[in-house]
Design an enzyme around this catalytic site. Structure first.
Site, PDB file in Angstrom:
ATOM      1  N   ASP A  59     111.489 102.242  54.232  1.00 17.20           N
ATOM      2  CA  ASP A  59     112.771 101.542  54.220  1.00 17.20           C
ATOM      3  C   ASP A  59     113.271 101.271  55.636  1.00 17.20           C
ATOM      4  O   ASP A  59     112.680 101.699  56.622  1.00 17.20           O
ATOM      5  CB  ASP A  59     113.807 102.252  53.348  1.00 17.20           C
ATOM      6  CG  ASP A  59     114.337 103.543  53.935  1.00 17.20           C
ATOM      7  OD1 ASP A  59     114.205 103.754  55.144  1.00 17.20           O
ATOM      8  OD2 ASP A  59     114.911 104.338  53.173  1.00 17.20           O
ATOM      9  N   ILE A  60     114.354 100.541  55.738  1.00 22.90           N
ATOM     10  CA  ILE A  60     114.836 100.038  57.032  1.00 22.90           C
ATOM     11  C   ILE A  60     115.159 101.157  58.024  1.00 22.90           C
ATOM     12  O   ILE A  60     114.971 101.008  59.219  1.00 22.90           O
ATOM     13  CB  ILE A  60     116.049  99.093  56.841  1.00 22.90           C
ATOM     14  CG1 ILE A  60     116.334  98.345  58.142  1.00 22.90           C
ATOM     15  CG2 ILE A  60     117.258  99.851  56.325  1.00 22.90           C
ATOM     16  CD1 ILE A  60     117.255  97.156  57.989  1.00 22.90           C
TER      17      ILE A  60
END
Length: 178
Positions: free
Chosen positions: A109-110
């Site tokens: 994820d980011i």
């Protein structure tokens, strides 16, 4: 090729173009199969004996490759920006590596950084991602706060996240700071 395959998918695997752009190339008459101009109606390729050309240059599936990339936080693992306009990693890697066809194996994820596997083979990506293959994934996570015995127990039983139950996790604490 082991099976019949859509011509546009084959061209994408050959790193000629995306599937959509490959279809445009076929419609423009730039693609031939066994010397005959291809159309979207003649969209199957059968076996390794078929000869495919684009602009009269032969194309073939490149050897399957696997790359490792250390992903820094701040990027989404996607082929384009998401609805929030956050920067995507794969277009940047395609440009740097001069490749049209890069597939991430899984995702981070980011806000996550770590090792990300990339390949040019959908088959390899699929095999590495399937839980049924039994490939063990090891994650090292830095956590703010203290991991209580209750939290450890929930993880080891299989946590619920957003209403989805995940498989039990093997969890160990390397060290606690502060």
């Amino acid at each position: 090729l082991d099976k019949k395959e859509r011509l546009s998918k084959f061209l994408a695997k050959c790193e000629v173009a995306s599937r959509r752009t490959a279809e445009e190339m076929i419609n423009a008459g730039r693609v031939k199969v066994n010397g005959e101009k291809a159309t979207l109606k003649t969209h199957l390729i059968v076996g390794e004996d078929d000869k495919v050309t684009v602009d009269d240059k032969p194309v073939s599936v490149p050897r399957a490759k696997l790359w490792a990339h250390y992903k820094k936080s701040g990027y989404i693992v996607s082929h384009g920006e998401d609805e929030k306009g956050r920067p995507a990693l794969l277009p940047k890697l395609k440009q740097i590596m001069d490749k049209n066809h890069i597939i991430s194996v899984g995702r981070l994820d980011i806000n996550t950084e770590g090792l990300l596997l990339l390949t040019n083979s959908g088959e390899i990506a699929h095999q590495l991602e399937r839980p049924s293959t039994g490939i063990k994934r090891i994650y090292r996570v830095r956590v703010r706060g203290r991991i209580t015995p209750e939290i450890m127990s929930r993880l080891e039983k299989g946590p619920y996240v957003d209403g989805v139950r995940y498989k039990p996790l093997e969890v160990s604490v390397d060290k606690e700071l502060g």
